[in-house]
Write an enzyme that holds these catalytic residues in place. Structure first.
Site, PDB file in Angstrom:
ATOM      1  N   SER A  94     -10.387   0.330   3.830  1.00  0.00           N
ATOM      2  CA  SER A  94      -9.553   0.078   4.999  1.00  0.00           C
ATOM      3  C   SER A  94      -9.169   1.396   5.525  1.00  0.00           C
ATOM      4  O   SER A  94      -8.500   2.197   4.763  1.00  0.00           O
ATOM      5  CB  SER A  94      -8.682  -0.963   4.664  1.00  0.00           C
ATOM      6  N   GLU A 146      -4.060   4.177   6.336  1.00  0.00           N
ATOM      7  CA  GLU A 146      -3.998   3.850   5.007  1.00  0.00           C
ATOM      8  C   GLU A 146      -4.662   5.274   4.492  1.00  0.00           C
ATOM      9  O   GLU A 146      -4.274   5.699   3.420  1.00  0.00           O
ATOM     10  CB  GLU A 146      -4.781   2.769   4.513  1.00  0.00           C
ATOM     11  N   ARG A 180       0.973  -1.224  -0.001  1.00  0.00           N
ATOM     12  CA  ARG A 180      -0.027  -0.054   0.092  1.00  0.00           C
ATOM     13  C   ARG A 180       0.956   1.128  -0.031  1.00  0.00           C
ATOM     14  O   ARG A 180       0.455   2.391   0.445  1.00  0.00           O
ATOM     15  CB  ARG A 180      -1.123  -0.096   1.243  1.00  0.00           C
TER      16      ARG A 180
HETATM   17  C1  LIG Z   1     -15.709   0.464  -0.804  1.00  0.00           C
HETATM   18  C2  LIG Z   1     -14.027   0.871  -1.034  1.00  0.00           C
HETATM   19  C3  LIG Z   1     -13.277  -0.552  -1.167  1.00  0.00           C
HETATM   20  C4  LIG Z   1     -11.892  -0.389  -1.121  1.00  0.00           C
HETATM   21  N1  LIG Z   1     -11.311  -1.426  -1.448  1.00  0.00           N
HETATM   22  C5  LIG Z   1      -9.877  -1.340  -1.536  1.00  0.00           C
HETATM   23  C6  LIG Z   1      -9.130  -2.329  -1.824  1.00  0.00           C
HETATM   24  O1  LIG Z   1      -9.397  -3.430  -1.754  1.00  0.00           O
HETATM   25  N2  LIG Z   1      -7.644  -2.367  -1.910  1.00  0.00           N
HETATM   26  C7  LIG Z   1      -7.027  -0.949  -1.980  1.00  0.00           C
HETATM   27  O2  LIG Z   1      -5.912  -0.891  -2.017  1.00  0.00           O
HETATM   28  N3  LIG Z   1      -8.097   0.055  -1.880  1.00  0.00           N
HETATM   29  C8  LIG Z   1      -9.331   0.007  -1.564  1.00  0.00           C
HETATM   30  N4  LIG Z   1      -9.837   1.114  -1.433  1.00  0.00           N
HETATM   31  C9  LIG Z   1      -9.223   2.371  -1.142  1.00  0.00           C
HETATM   32  C10 LIG Z   1      -9.162   3.217  -2.474  1.00  0.00           C
HETATM   33  O3  LIG Z   1     -10.258   2.680  -3.460  1.00  0.00           O
HETATM   34  C11 LIG Z   1      -7.936   2.847  -3.331  1.00  0.00           C
HETATM   35  O4  LIG Z   1      -6.817   3.503  -2.379  1.00  0.00           O
HETATM   36  C12 LIG Z   1      -7.676   3.597  -4.462  1.00  0.00           C
HETATM   37  O5  LIG Z   1      -6.380   3.196  -5.212  1.00  0.00           O
HETATM   38  C13 LIG Z   1      -7.467   5.147  -4.366  1.00  0.00           C
HETATM   39  O6  LIG Z   1      -7.723   5.653  -5.645  1.00  0.00           O
HETATM   40  P1  LIG Z   1      -8.375   6.971  -5.842  1.00  0.00           P
HETATM   41  O7  LIG Z   1      -8.114   7.447  -7.204  1.00  0.00           O
HETATM   42  O8  LIG Z   1      -9.611   7.173  -5.501  1.00  0.00           O
HETATM   43  O9  LIG Z   1      -7.382   7.978  -5.110  1.00  0.00           O
HETATM   44  P2  LIG Z   1      -7.601   9.283  -4.063  1.00  0.00           P
HETATM   45  O10 LIG Z   1      -8.344   8.910  -3.170  1.00  0.00           O
HETATM   46  O11 LIG Z   1      -8.370  10.321  -4.809  1.00  0.00           O
HETATM   47  O12 LIG Z   1      -6.200   9.703  -3.789  1.00  0.00           O
HETATM   48  C14 LIG Z   1      -5.451   8.924  -3.116  1.00  0.00           C
HETATM   49  C15 LIG Z   1      -3.791   9.664  -2.915  1.00  0.00           C
HETATM   50  O13 LIG Z   1      -3.393   9.377  -4.266  1.00  0.00           O
HETATM   51  C16 LIG Z   1      -3.027  10.562  -4.946  1.00  0.00           C
HETATM   52  N5  LIG Z   1      -3.341  10.875  -6.100  1.00  0.00           N
HETATM   53  C17 LIG Z   1      -4.654  10.255  -6.701  1.00  0.00           C
HETATM   54  N6  LIG Z   1      -4.366  10.249  -7.992  1.00  0.00           N
HETATM   55  C18 LIG Z   1      -3.115  10.721  -8.418  1.00  0.00           C
HETATM   56  C19 LIG Z   1      -2.513  10.689  -9.655  1.00  0.00           C
HETATM   57  N7  LIG Z   1      -3.159  10.704 -10.886  1.00  0.00           N
HETATM   58  N8  LIG Z   1      -1.388  11.187  -9.573  1.00  0.00           N
HETATM   59  C20 LIG Z   1      -0.423  11.413  -8.413  1.00  0.00           C
HETATM   60  N9  LIG Z   1      -1.260  11.218  -6.904  1.00  0.00           N
HETATM   61  C21 LIG Z   1      -2.636  11.040  -7.251  1.00  0.00           C
HETATM   62  C22 LIG Z   1      -3.985  11.817  -4.012  1.00  0.00           C
HETATM   63  O14 LIG Z   1      -3.138  12.838  -4.004  1.00  0.00           O
HETATM   64  C23 LIG Z   1      -3.934  10.977  -2.813  1.00  0.00           C
HETATM   65  O15 LIG Z   1      -2.737  11.275  -1.960  1.00  0.00           O
HETATM   66  C24 LIG Z   1     -11.340   0.816  -0.996  1.00  0.00           C
HETATM   67  C25 LIG Z   1     -12.073   2.314  -1.142  1.00  0.00           C
HETATM   68  C26 LIG Z   1     -13.568   2.059  -1.049  1.00  0.00           C
HETATM   69  C27 LIG Z   1     -14.708   3.178  -0.854  1.00  0.00           C
HETATM   70  C1  LIG Z   2     -10.276  -2.760   1.460  1.00  0.00           C
HETATM   71  C2  LIG Z   2      -9.111  -2.750   1.208  1.00  0.00           C
HETATM   72  O1  LIG Z   2      -7.998  -3.472   1.203  1.00  0.00           O
HETATM   73  C3  LIG Z   2      -8.447  -4.815   1.716  1.00  0.00           C
HETATM   74  C4  LIG Z   2      -8.816  -5.902   0.833  1.00  0.00           C
HETATM   75  O2  LIG Z   2      -9.907  -5.725   0.169  1.00  0.00           O
HETATM   76  C5  LIG Z   2      -8.892  -7.123   1.290  1.00  0.00           C
HETATM   77  C6  LIG Z   2      -8.954  -8.426   0.503  1.00  0.00           C
HETATM   78  O3  LIG Z   2      -8.058  -8.575  -0.079  1.00  0.00           O
HETATM   79  O4  LIG Z   2      -7.618  -7.634   2.129  1.00  0.00           O
HETATM   80  C7  LIG Z   2      -7.390  -6.640   3.191  1.00  0.00           C
HETATM   81  O5  LIG Z   2      -8.344  -6.525   4.101  1.00  0.00           O
HETATM   82  P1  LIG Z   2      -8.564  -7.440   5.404  1.00  0.00           P
HETATM   83  O6  LIG Z   2      -6.737  -7.896   5.891  1.00  0.00           O
HETATM   84  O7  LIG Z   2      -9.124  -6.725   6.548  1.00  0.00           O
HETATM   85  O8  LIG Z   2      -9.249  -8.862   4.654  1.00  0.00           O
HETATM   86  P2  LIG Z   2     -10.339  -9.551   5.405  1.00  0.00           P
HETATM   87  O9  LIG Z   2      -9.940 -10.809   4.618  1.00  0.00           O
HETATM   88  O10 LIG Z   2     -11.272  -8.940   5.326  1.00  0.00           O
HETATM   89  O11 LIG Z   2     -10.000  -9.773   7.010  1.00  0.00           O
HETATM   90  C8  LIG Z   2      -8.518 -10.362   7.353  1.00  0.00           C
HETATM   91  C9  LIG Z   2      -8.957 -11.051   8.748  1.00  0.00           C
HETATM   92  O12 LIG Z   2      -9.254 -10.069   9.727  1.00  0.00           O
HETATM   93  C10 LIG Z   2     -10.483 -10.659  10.311  1.00  0.00           C
HETATM   94  N1  LIG Z   2     -11.416  -9.494  10.811  1.00  0.00           N
HETATM   95  C11 LIG Z   2     -11.968  -8.836   9.727  1.00  0.00           C
HETATM   96  C12 LIG Z   2     -12.728  -7.664   9.906  1.00  0.00           C
HETATM   97  C13 LIG Z   2     -13.220  -7.817  11.232  1.00  0.00           C
HETATM   98  O13 LIG Z   2     -14.136  -6.911  11.525  1.00  0.00           O
HETATM   99  N2  LIG Z   2     -12.804  -8.609  12.189  1.00  0.00           N
HETATM  100  C14 LIG Z   2     -11.869  -9.685  11.769  1.00  0.00           C
HETATM  101  O14 LIG Z   2     -11.682 -10.351  12.796  1.00  0.00           O
HETATM  102  C15 LIG Z   2     -10.838 -11.588   9.304  1.00  0.00           C
HETATM  103  O15 LIG Z   2     -11.716 -12.548   9.885  1.00  0.00           O
HETATM  104  C16 LIG Z   2      -9.852 -12.226   8.686  1.00  0.00           C
HETATM  105  O16 LIG Z   2      -9.363 -13.464   9.413  1.00  0.00           O
HETATM  106  C17 LIG Z   2      -7.264  -5.242   2.418  1.00  0.00           C
HETATM  107  N3  LIG Z   2      -7.023  -4.136   3.497  1.00  0.00           N
HETATM  108  C18 LIG Z   2      -5.733  -3.952   4.074  1.00  0.00           C
HETATM  109  C19 LIG Z   2      -5.558  -2.950   4.910  1.00  0.00           C
HETATM  110  O17 LIG Z   2      -4.897  -4.458   3.458  1.00  0.00           O
HETATM  111  C20 LIG Z   2      -8.348  -1.243   1.282  1.00  0.00           C
HETATM  112  O18 LIG Z   2      -6.872  -1.396   1.387  1.00  0.00           O
HETATM  113  O19 LIG Z   2      -8.776  -0.233   1.450  1.00  0.00           O
END
Ligand SMILES: Cc1cc2nc3c(=O)[nH]c(=O)nc-3n(C[C@H](O)[C@H](O)[C@H](O)COP(=O)(O)OP(=O)(O)OC[C@H]3O[C@@H](n4cnc5c(N)ncnc54)[C@H](O)[C@@H]3O)c2cc1C
Ligand SMILES: C=C(O[C@H]1[C@H](O)[C@@H](CO)O[C@H](OP(=O)(O)OP(=O)(O)OC[C@H]2O[C@@H](n3ccc(=O)[nH]c3=O)[C@H](O)[C@@H]2O)[C@@H]1NC(C)=O)C(=O)O
Ligand SMILES: NC(=O)C1=CN([C@@H]2O[C@H](COP(=O)(O)OP(=O)(O)OC[C@H]3O[C@@H](n4cnc5c(N)ncnc54)[C@H](OP(=O)(O)O)[C@@H]3O)[C@@H](O)[C@H]2O)C=CC1
Length: 340
Positions: free
Chosen positions: A259, A329, A200
């Protein structure tokens, strides 16, 4: 936004010796047309609609350029007027202060183009393209590699900077190169190795999103290596499975940023927060999600300050119970008041 035409308050300001910009004033907003581009810079643009938390104040100035020239002109404008610059992608990993942001917010959401090259299996895309949309498009073509990315509601630029990931895959695994506009205005192509990725994290993440008089490097385009040639039905099925898994394990029914904290090895933040007894804990409209404790959801009417206070409360409680400092994050930008 209302623009008062009645008072005819249209003026021309000189931004540099060579470039003229036209502005239209109204009582509460102002529009500037950047000469030689189709770019409009607006003042006092609300940012809450542009963030997935649906909170945050206004940008002092806001622009969403549609091409590289307009992006460069926007940056020049910021430099000339000594405005700090903040880059906004999909706003899905941002907590913007209720007080808004000073300077110029540049949204990349209108930087759009994508090319799937069947010869090389490479996908070249502009920074503003939506990651989940590309994941579905690749699946429909029978190209493997992005199945994990459905449900990440950000842009290509945000994903490249954040090293977005899920299900044991991440952007760094498939990035070939990224085109980056440097603060000095030069365009360069950086390889994955040059970007320096870890969990990340990347060297493209700035410590501050708003930098004084200038801006952070801006990702304008990226190339990903995918694997074409699979039966689209199979890739679509895998993609749907990933999406379904998300819908059952993560709260998609309320605004969030995904997250909130990075996972601190060897634990997961969600587990630590749940074991600390914080599931459902609420400050104002911000709640530790019942389905996943590492998500803070806006249950309606939350302020950025509620979310900020909840982040700090979680950090304090987890530190007390486990002696672990959870690292956010989510990028918190603008002014926030730390609780006493
Ligand atoms: C429901 C939900 C689920 C999500 N699940 C995941 C997940 O599974 N895994 C995960 O990694 N993240 C997840 N995220 C977090 C988020 O979607 C990611 O971090 C995503 O990559 C952010 O992209 P963005 O375009 O929205 O960036 P923004 O939120 O707009 O920006 C994030 C950062 O990047 C910079 N930035 C954005 N675009 C550029 C650019 N073109 N050039 C330079 N800097 C830039 C911004 O200045 C800021 O510092 C989730 C979010 C939500 C709401
Ligand atoms: C959503 C994000 O990314 C997510 C990504 O979607 C998922 C799926 O791969 O894996 C990460 O979540 P995570 O580690 O919480 O994944 P999960 O599989 O949901 O949970 C991991 C473990 O935590 C436990 N868990 C999770 C949530 C909770 O309320 N309680 C709990 O005990 C689960 O039971 C499991 O054993 C990423 N988060 C991070 C910080 O690395 C994001 O970065 O924004
Ligand atoms: N909790 C939160 O804060 C937020 C959550 N989200 C969630 O994040 C996820 C990503 O959001 P979003 O960026 O809107 O992307 P989506 O994944 O909802 O849609 C992106 C694109 O993929 C297409 N698509 C979606 N499902 C399929 C499918 N089964 N087969 C083929 N094509 C499909 C859509 O086409 P079409 O237009 O035809 O449907 C759309 O063009 C969604 O689940 C959304 O609900 C998004 C923002 C905030």
């Amino acid at each position: 936004m209302k623009i008062s035409q009645a008072d005819g308050n249209v003026c021309t300001i000189i931004a540099s010796n060579t470039q003229k910009q036209k502005t239209e004033d109204s009582s509460d907003s102002k529009i500037i047309y950047l000469k030689g581009t189709d770019c409009i810079i607006k003042s006092q643009a609300s940012l809450s609609a542009f963030t997935s938390y649906r909170v945050g104040g206004s940008a002092e100035w806001y622009v969403a350029p549609r091409n590289l020239e307009a992006l460069q002109a926007s940056i020049e404008y910021a430099k000339e007027h000594e405005l700090p610059v903040t880059i906004l992608g999909g706003g899905s990993n941002l907590l913007v202060s209720d007080r808004g942001l000073p300077g110029l917010v540049i949204s990349t959401r209108h930087l759009r183009h994508s090319y799937f090259d069947p010869q090389t299996g490479q996908l070249t895309v502009a920074a503003g393209e939506s990651i989940p949309t590309l994941a579905w498009e690749a699946a429909k073509l029978g190209w493997e590699g992005l199945e994990w990315a459905v449900g990440i509601p950000g842009t290509v630029g945000g994903a490249v900077v954040m090293n977005a990931g899920a299900h044991n895959s991440c952007i760094a695994d498939m990035l070939v190169s990224a085109q980056v506009l440097s603060p000095d205005g030069t365009l360069e192509t950086l390889t994955r190795a040059q970007i320096g990725y870890s969990y990340r994290s990347s060297s493209l993440q700035s410590n501050q999103s708003s930098t004084e008089c200038g801006c952070q490097p801006i990702v304008t385009q990226a190339t990903f290596q995918l694997q074409p040639g699979t039966d689209p039905a199979l890739v679509l099925a895998a993609t749907k499975q990933h999406k379904q898994h998300r819908l059952t394990t993560q709260p998609y029914n309320f605004p969030s940023c995904g997250s909130v904290f990075r996972n601190p090895t060897p634990y997961t933040a969600g587990w630590l927060i749940e074991q600390t007894g914080l599931k459902g804990y609420q400050i104002g409209g911000a709640q530790v999600a019942l389905l996943h404790a590492n998500f803070i959801v806006n249950r309606g009417g939350a302020k950025a300050s509620d979310i900020f206070s909840l982040i700090h409360h979680i950090q304090q409680q987890v530190k007390e119970r486990w002696s672990i400092c959870l690292q956010p994050e989510v990028k918190m930008i603008g002014e926030f008041q730390a609780a006493g």
